[in-house]
Design a protein around this motif. Structure first.
Motif, PDB file in Angstrom:
ATOM      1  N   THR A  79       0.842  -1.281  -0.457  1.00 47.32           N
ATOM      2  CA  THR A  79       0.003  -0.056  -0.361  1.00 47.32           C
ATOM      3  C   THR A  79       1.017   1.192  -0.187  1.00 47.32           C
ATOM      4  O   THR A  79       2.506   1.364   0.531  1.00 47.32           O
ATOM      5  N   GLU A  80       0.478   2.300  -0.522  1.00 43.52           N
ATOM      6  CA  GLU A  80       1.258   3.410  -0.591  1.00 43.52           C
ATOM      7  C   GLU A  80       0.575   5.190   0.511  1.00 43.52           C
ATOM      8  O   GLU A  80      -1.084   4.744  -0.870  1.00 43.52           O
ATOM      9  N   ILE A  81       0.757   5.778   0.714  1.00 49.22           N
ATOM     10  CA  ILE A  81       0.452   6.977   0.563  1.00 49.22           C
ATOM     11  C   ILE A  81       0.577   7.663  -0.335  1.00 49.22           C
ATOM     12  O   ILE A  81       2.014   7.770  -1.232  1.00 49.22           O
ATOM     13  N   ALA A  82      -0.574   8.530  -0.702  1.00 49.09           N
ATOM     14  CA  ALA A  82      -0.469   9.260  -2.505  1.00 49.09           C
ATOM     15  C   ALA A  82      -1.313  10.872  -2.014  1.00 49.09           C
ATOM     16  O   ALA A  82      -1.722  10.258  -1.055  1.00 49.09           O
ATOM     17  N   GLY A  83      -0.185  12.101  -3.224  1.00 46.42           N
ATOM     18  CA  GLY A  83      -1.290  13.122  -2.766  1.00 46.42           C
ATOM     19  C   GLY A  83      -1.804  13.336  -1.374  1.00 46.42           C
ATOM     20  O   GLY A  83      -0.702  13.007  -0.388  1.00 46.42           O
ATOM     21  N   PRO A  84      -2.488  14.301  -1.292  1.00 47.75           N
ATOM     22  CA  PRO A  84      -3.415  14.668  -0.487  1.00 47.75           C
ATOM     23  C   PRO A  84      -3.823  13.891   1.225  1.00 47.75           C
ATOM     24  O   PRO A  84      -3.897  13.653   2.297  1.00 47.75           O
ATOM     25  N   GLY A  85      -3.748  12.660   1.087  1.00 44.65           N
ATOM     26  CA  GLY A  85      -3.583  11.838   1.729  1.00 44.65           C
ATOM     27  C   GLY A  85      -4.316   9.975   0.770  1.00 44.65           C
ATOM     28  O   GLY A  85      -5.439   9.744   2.148  1.00 44.65           O
ATOM     29  N   PHE A  86      -3.830  10.196  -0.302  1.00 46.89           N
ATOM     30  CA  PHE A  86      -4.963   8.636  -0.347  1.00 46.89           C
ATOM     31  C   PHE A  86      -4.134   8.189  -0.516  1.00 46.89           C
ATOM     32  O   PHE A  86      -2.597   7.629  -0.124  1.00 46.89           O
ATOM     33  N   ILE A  87      -5.217   6.748  -0.069  1.00 49.49           N
ATOM     34  CA  ILE A  87      -4.891   5.438  -0.398  1.00 49.49           C
ATOM     35  C   ILE A  87      -4.254   4.331  -1.742  1.00 49.49           C
ATOM     36  O   ILE A  87      -5.569   4.112  -2.645  1.00 49.49           O
ATOM     37  N   ASN A  88      -3.390   4.175  -1.849  1.00 47.10           N
ATOM     38  CA  ASN A  88      -3.438   3.427  -3.080  1.00 47.10           C
ATOM     39  C   ASN A  88      -2.689   2.211  -2.322  1.00 47.10           C
ATOM     40  O   ASN A  88      -1.848   1.153  -1.608  1.00 47.10           O
ATOM     41  N   PHE A  89      -3.885   0.573  -3.671  1.00 45.29           N
ATOM     42  CA  PHE A  89      -3.454  -0.787  -2.619  1.00 45.29           C
ATOM     43  C   PHE A  89      -3.402  -1.490  -4.178  1.00 45.29           C
ATOM     44  O   PHE A  89      -3.746  -1.400  -5.645  1.00 45.29           O
ATOM     45  N   PHE A  90      -1.990  -2.326  -4.172  1.00 45.94           N
ATOM     46  CA  PHE A  90      -0.895  -2.472  -4.914  1.00 45.94           C
ATOM     47  C   PHE A  90      -1.957  -4.066  -5.127  1.00 45.94           C
ATOM     48  O   PHE A  90      -1.604  -4.901  -3.932  1.00 45.94           O
ATOM     49  N   ILE A  91      -2.754  -4.644  -6.000  1.00 47.33           N
ATOM     50  CA  ILE A  91      -2.403  -6.438  -5.189  1.00 47.33           C
ATOM     51  C   ILE A  91      -1.679  -7.304  -6.012  1.00 47.33           C
ATOM     52  O   ILE A  91      -1.094  -7.564  -6.973  1.00 47.33           O
ATOM     53  N   HIS A  92      -1.848  -7.833  -5.764  1.00 50.42           N
ATOM     54  CA  HIS A  92      -0.394  -8.996  -5.185  1.00 50.42           C
ATOM     55  C   HIS A  92      -1.141  -9.695  -7.022  1.00 50.42           C
ATOM     56  O   HIS A  92      -2.822  -9.587  -6.941  1.00 50.42           O
ATOM     57  N   SER A  93      -0.119 -10.076  -7.704  1.00 49.81           N
ATOM     58  CA  SER A  93      -0.307 -10.639  -9.018  1.00 49.81           C
ATOM     59  C   SER A  93      -1.146 -12.547  -8.726  1.00 49.81           C
ATOM     60  O   SER A  93      -2.145 -12.744  -9.406  1.00 49.81           O
ATOM     61  N   ASP A  94      -1.014 -13.100  -8.233  1.00 46.83           N
ATOM     62  CA  ASP A  94      -1.329 -14.104  -7.629  1.00 46.83           C
ATOM     63  C   ASP A  94      -2.173 -13.564  -7.394  1.00 46.83           C
ATOM     64  O   ASP A  94      -3.463 -14.405  -7.269  1.00 46.83           O
ATOM     65  N   ALA A  95      -3.203 -12.434  -6.820  1.00 44.89           N
ATOM     66  CA  ALA A  95      -3.855 -12.870  -6.158  1.00 44.89           C
ATOM     67  C   ALA A  95      -5.148 -12.301  -7.081  1.00 44.89           C
ATOM     68  O   ALA A  95      -6.055 -13.302  -7.209  1.00 44.89           O
ATOM     69  N   LEU A  96      -5.184 -12.066  -8.480  1.00 47.60           N
ATOM     70  CA  LEU A  96      -5.363 -12.330  -9.330  1.00 47.60           C
ATOM     71  C   LEU A  96      -5.850 -13.141 -10.598  1.00 47.60           C
ATOM     72  O   LEU A  96      -7.261 -13.934 -10.190  1.00 47.60           O
ATOM     73  N   THR A  97      -4.600 -13.897 -10.515  1.00 48.27           N
ATOM     74  CA  THR A  97      -4.530 -15.328 -10.932  1.00 48.27           C
ATOM     75  C   THR A  97      -5.835 -16.031 -10.220  1.00 48.27           C
ATOM     76  O   THR A  97      -6.747 -16.816 -10.533  1.00 48.27           O
ATOM     77  N   ALA A  98      -5.693 -15.802  -8.774  1.00 53.13           N
ATOM     78  CA  ALA A  98      -5.957 -16.531  -7.926  1.00 53.13           C
ATOM     79  C   ALA A  98      -7.899 -16.808  -8.156  1.00 53.13           C
ATOM     80  O   ALA A  98      -8.805 -17.223  -7.581  1.00 53.13           O
ATOM     81  N   THR A  99      -7.778 -15.060  -8.523  1.00 46.30           N
ATOM     82  CA  THR A  99      -9.381 -14.413  -7.985  1.00 46.30           C
ATOM     83  C   THR A  99      -9.989 -15.584  -9.481  1.00 46.30           C
ATOM     84  O   THR A  99     -11.350 -15.675 -10.077  1.00 46.30           O
ATOM     85  N   LEU A 100      -9.209 -16.012 -10.604  1.00 47.90           N
ATOM     86  CA  LEU A 100      -9.389 -16.065 -12.242  1.00 47.90           C
ATOM     87  C   LEU A 100      -9.336 -17.787 -11.950  1.00 47.90           C
ATOM     88  O   LEU A 100     -10.903 -18.288 -11.917  1.00 47.90           O
ATOM     89  N   GLU A 101      -8.626 -18.292 -11.233  1.00 50.55           N
ATOM     90  CA  GLU A 101      -9.234 -19.806 -10.995  1.00 50.55           C
ATOM     91  C   GLU A 101     -10.962 -19.980 -10.431  1.00 50.55           C
ATOM     92  O   GLU A 101     -10.773 -20.873 -10.499  1.00 50.55           O
ATOM     93  N   ALA A 102     -11.341 -19.106  -9.471  1.00 48.42           N
ATOM     94  CA  ALA A 102     -11.852 -19.379  -8.278  1.00 48.42           C
ATOM     95  C   ALA A 102     -13.323 -18.947  -9.509  1.00 48.42           C
ATOM     96  O   ALA A 102     -14.063 -20.162  -9.447  1.00 48.42           O
ATOM     97  N   MET A 103     -13.212 -18.224 -10.018  1.00 51.03           N
ATOM     98  CA  MET A 103     -14.006 -18.100 -10.827  1.00 51.03           C
ATOM     99  C   MET A 103     -14.540 -19.047 -12.518  1.00 51.03           C
ATOM    100  O   MET A 103     -15.852 -19.176 -12.141  1.00 51.03           O
TER     101      MET A 103
END
Ligand code: ARG
Length: 582
Positions: A79-103
């Motif tokens: 996760t990262e803080i950006a600009g005035p206080g946004f929180i950015n989330f970076f997804i694990h690439s495994d998480a994407l493939t795992a979601t696809l597998e589940a679908m």
């Protein structure tokens, strides 16, 4: 994924509240959005900005505290803080493939079913009987059906209600005219094709003769007070008219049957009880002989209070009275948690008042969600309501026949070698789909222009484009002689187009939930259109059957098959059939 991040943030807030960093009485609505630029992560939240104000804290500082309090998740990379206080989330690439597998292994394509299924009444189509259905009925019928299908798919108990108008003054007119024809020694044939002409003849008698109009009004009273002969004749009109509606529903492929009809007349015996209940609650005021409900929140010009009239001077009841009775029935007998009305936007004021009165009178609970899902007009190319050249309303049955014919010619031109019966079938599917999709794909709040050329185009956000996209994927499997059910192996995301497609695929569940929440099927249309576009770029850049090795080929075939399944399921939820080739 968004829901997952929301849960993580929820728990971070709770932790900070326990620690006394944040006050206990916060108003929180957590917003997680997709980022435009993947360099800033996959998702972002403005939570710290929103809460910072309430808690009197510097948003960037609060963002840091929130991040520190996030529970661990195997799906997040960082996760990262950006600009005035946004929180950015970076997804694990495994998480994407795992979601696809589940679908891929889930019969529901990864769609999360409602945690707390509700009972939802969907009031749609609801034409006034005794006239043929016309283009004005299209929107309510197809949009309502698509939303009902989506709600069902998400696991809600969905009750369709076709609130047909079968009890108004128009029937007095028809009955009086019938009586007149009989007195003249005729026995008009009661067939469907004659009903419209019969209606017109009765209407012009009504307009030209005060005497006739008087008899017509008396007929309504006789009918509504249960006169046997009147009722019998009325029933015949209703039967003919309803069977016509049913033919249109079947032609359109809309899930409505006779069992879903609960007509205005069904509430006849409840109407005096509604008046009595309003009286008991001290909500009734007599105004120029009529029974009215005045509520403070409804004022007209000059700040004068507006009445909701529930009983006329002559004792007759109104459209609003029936709607109050319908709400009471839906809440108390059907146990509705939510009632959606797919009705012309011009009835907005009617519903606002009826909903407010229903709550005041206790016909609905305070928490019952009563929602008018209004829609705009279908216009012709001149921007005025779509009419025939003669200026009469466009009948749906004829419109659908024309759609099939136009689609048939189009497909025949592109594909003259297909056998005639298949051409006919493709013409039917494409024609009906085009009319429905043109309507569904527009934001229902706006008017739209009915345009044959646009809706039948193979380019753009249209039914032919999507149906064709689906057949293209199907043809990969046919050419490769591959059974999509038997595929396995890992999902490998190498190229940008593969990741983009993968990301789009995982948003299906979220889109359906939005359609259910807002009653807006055009969101699903846009999603499917984008999905088809992303598949196209994937297909151009990532060879599937000729992939560099077997693993890659399997992975791409599985992405293709998931795309096809989502297109098919998505179209099905819109009430649109797919074809395996065209
Ligand atoms: N029959 C009405 C009309 O044609 C629409 C009814 C909509 N449903 C309702 N509960 N009022 O305008």
């Amino acid at each position: 994924m968004k829901a997952h991040i929301q849960t993580l943030l929820d728990s971070a807030i709770a932790t900070l509240q326990q620690q006394g960093v944040l006050p206990g009485d916060l108003k929180v609505s957590i917003q997680v959005t997709d980022t435009k630029d993947k360099a800033h992560g996959d998702f972002a939240s403005n939570l710290a900005l929103a809460l910072g104000k309430q808690a009197g804290m510097n948003p960037r500082e609060l963002a840091a505290q929130l991040i520190a309090a996030l529970p661990g998740s195997s799906q997040l990379d960082k996760t990262e803080i950006a600009g005035p206080g946004f929180i950015n989330f970076f997804i694990h690439s495994d998480a994407l493939t795992a979601t696809l597998e589940a679908m891929l292994t889930d019969n529901n394509l990864g769609v999360t079913k409602a945690e707390n299924p509700q009972t939802i009444v969907v009031d749609f189509s609801s034409p006034n009987l005794a006239k043929e259905m016309h283009v004005g009925h299209l929107r309510s019928t197809v949009i309502g059906d698509a939303v009902a299908r989506t709600l069902e798919y998400l696991g809600h108990k969905t009750i369709r209600q076709n609130h047909v108008g079968d009890w108004g003054t128009q029937f007095g007119m028809l009955l009086a005219y019938m009586e007149e024809r009989r007195a003249a020694g005729e026995e008009p044939r009661m067939v469907l094709s004659d009903l419209e002409a019969f209606y017109r003849a009765a209407k012009s008698r009504f307009d030209e003769s005060e005497d006739f109009a008087d008899r017509a009004r008396k007929m309504v009273v006789a009918l509504q007070s249960g006169d046997k002969e009147c009722l019998q004749l009325w029933q015949q009109f209703i039967d003919i008219s309803m069977s016509h509606c049913q033919a249109v529903y079947d032609h359109l492929g809309v899930n409505l049957t006779r069992d879903d009809v609960r007509a205005e007349s069904a509430y006849n015996d409840d109407l005096p009880k509604i008046i009595a209940a309003l009286k008991e609650k001290n909500l009734l005021t007599e105004d120029q002989g009529a029974q009215c409900v005045f509520l403070d929140e409804f004022k007209g010009r000059d700040d004068k209070p507006l009445p909701l009239i529930v009983q006329k001077k002559d004792g007759g009841y109104l459209y609003a009275t029936t709607d109050l009775a319908a709400i009471r029935y839906r809440v108390q007998e059907l146990n509705a948690d939510r009632i959606l009305y797919f009705v012309d936007a011009r009835q907005g004021d009617h519903f606002k008042m009826v909903f407010a009165v229903a709550k005041k009178a206790g016909f609905a609970k305070l928490e019952t969600r009563l929602e008018h899902m209004g829609f705009g007009t279908v216009n012709g190319k001149d921007g005025k309501p779509f009419k025939t050249r003669e200026g009469t309303s466009v009948k749906l049955s004829g419109l659908l026949d024309e759609a099939e014919k136009r689609a048939y010619e189009l497909v025949k031109e592109k594909n003259p070698d297909l056998p005639e019966n298949e051409l006919k079938e493709i013409g039917r599917v494409v024609g009906i789909a085009s009319v429905k999709y043109a309507d569904l794909s527009k934001n229902r709040n706006s008017d739209y222009i009915f345009d044959w050329d646009l809706m039948l185009s193979f380019d753009g956000n249209t039914a032919p484009y999507l149906l064709y996209a689906y057949t293209r994927i199907a043809s990969i499997f046919q050419r490769g002689n591959i059974d999509a059910e038997k595929l396995d192996g890992e999902i490998i995301l190498e190229k940008e187009q593969e990741t983009d497609l993968a990301n789009q695929l995982t948003k299906f569940s979220e889109v359906l939930n939005k359609v259910a929440e807002r009653g807006q099927p055009h969101l699903l249309c846009s999603y499917l259109y984008d999905l088809a576009g992303q598949f196209s770029s994937f297909y151009e850049n990532c060879p599937v059957l000729n992939a560099e090795d077997e693993d890659m080929k399997n992975s791409r075939l599985r992405l293709s098959s998931l795309t096809a399944n989502i297109l098919k399921q998505g179209l099905h939820l819109l009430g649109i059939e797919t074809l395996e080739r065209m």
